[in-house]
Enzyme design. Sequence first.
Site, short mmCIF file in Angstrom:
data_model
loop_
_atom_site.label_atom_id
_atom_site.label_comp_id
_atom_site.label_asym_id
_atom_site.label_seq_id
_atom_site.Cartn_x
_atom_site.Cartn_y
_atom_site.Cartn_z
N ASN A 12 0.89 -1.19 0.08
CA ASN A 12 -0.05 -0.01 -0.04
C ASN A 12 1.10 1.40 -0.01
O ASN A 12 1.57 1.36 1.20
CB ASN A 12 -0.88 -0.23 1.13
CG ASN A 12 -1.81 1.28 1.01
OD1 ASN A 12 -1.34 2.25 0.81
ND2 ASN A 12 -2.94 1.07 1.65
N ASP B 2 -1.52 -6.28 5.85
CA ASP B 2 -1.25 -6.61 4.36
C ASP B 2 -0.87 -8.21 4.06
O ASP B 2 0.24 -8.73 4.99
CB ASP B 2 0.11 -5.80 3.92
CG ASP B 2 -0.17 -4.29 4.19
OD1 ASP B 2 -0.82 -3.68 3.28
OD2 ASP B 2 0.20 -3.81 5.39
N ASN C 211 -6.64 -4.45 5.60
CA ASN C 211 -7.17 -3.80 6.48
C ASN C 211 -7.78 -4.41 7.90
O ASN C 211 -8.61 -4.03 8.42
CB ASN C 211 -8.24 -2.75 6.10
CG ASN C 211 -7.65 -1.29 5.93
OD1 ASN C 211 -6.77 -0.55 6.68
ND2 ASN C 211 -7.78 -0.60 4.46
N HIS D 62 2.50 1.94 5.30
CA HIS D 62 2.47 0.41 5.12
C HIS D 62 4.19 0.17 4.70
O HIS D 62 4.70 0.84 4.04
CB HIS D 62 1.71 0.03 4.10
CG HIS D 62 0.29 0.13 4.72
ND1 HIS D 62 -0.43 -1.12 4.94
CD2 HIS D 62 -0.54 1.19 4.80
CE1 HIS D 62 -1.93 -0.54 5.33
NE2 HIS D 62 -1.77 0.65 5.06
N GLU E 91 -4.14 1.74 -2.84
CA GLU E 91 -4.19 3.06 -2.60
C GLU E 91 -3.36 3.90 -3.50
O GLU E 91 -2.60 4.92 -2.99
CB GLU E 91 -3.99 3.17 -1.02
CG GLU E 91 -4.73 4.43 -0.49
CD GLU E 91 -4.41 4.74 1.04
OE1 GLU E 91 -5.12 5.62 1.63
OE2 GLU E 91 -4.03 3.72 1.68
N ASP F 288 -3.80 -4.96 0.83
CA ASP F 288 -4.01 -4.31 2.07
C ASP F 288 -5.48 -4.96 2.38
O ASP F 288 -6.39 -4.19 2.05
CB ASP F 288 -3.88 -2.95 1.91
CG ASP F 288 -4.23 -2.20 3.22
OD1 ASP F 288 -4.49 -2.81 4.40
OD2 ASP F 288 -4.44 -0.99 3.29
#
Length: 256
Positions: A7, A217, A148, A247, A34, A146
């Site tokens: 990310n 991740d 989350n 990250h 992202e 990622d």
Amino acid sequence: MKIAVWNVNSIRARRERALRVVERHAPDVLCLQELKVEDDQFPREDFEALGYHCCVFGQRTYNGVAILSRTEPADPKRGIDDGDPDDQARLLAATVGGVRVLCAYFPNGGELGSPKCAYKLKWMRRLRAYLDRHHTPADPVILCGDFNVAADEADVAFPDKWRDSVLFHESMREALDDVRAFGFVDVFRKHHPEGGIYSWWDYRQLSFPKNNGLRLDHVFATEPVAARSTGAEVDRDERKGKSPSDHAPVIATFDL
């Protein structure tokens, strides 16, 4: 095959870092999340100059995912394709070296009980349905990105501090378990069963120096691919220095 997952938290802000990651690790596949740019703003020429084909699903300001590979990716597909009008750029799939690679950027979820939290849980259910529609556990598939979500306590430095967070709440872990139950192996955990290795640290409260991290991740692989996994690591050094992403890249290797 070496696959790097990262990310970047804005490819504009981290372009030079991303190029250095490619030069340092020389991955066969680089999955980015992202991006925060539309497709035509992605610096594909820089990566093409290093020998990579670029498959990009961008979005202005938010989200965005990309699969970069040394061999041209085949049959790229964007999104979850279930008829939902959701237009967020969070899932990109392509076939590289006979393996179907799914690059995913799971929603953050905001706060527990919020509309963003509900969206996150729904998105994870939609992802599981996507997997069931398009694949079987016998197919060579890698789902990475990622997520989350930290899968369990071994992925969180201070579990008690994060239990009421959308990154570690029981409901989120259960939803992630359902995705993994499709038939995936957590490749990183396979090589580091003891845990205690993280890929994300908040920018605030000196989280990185204090190692107040979470492993958000992930690289999940179906058994035909996971059985040929030879190693996994986090490039913690990439979280250091000036203007890092929050990250760090996760690197996994396979004898494919």
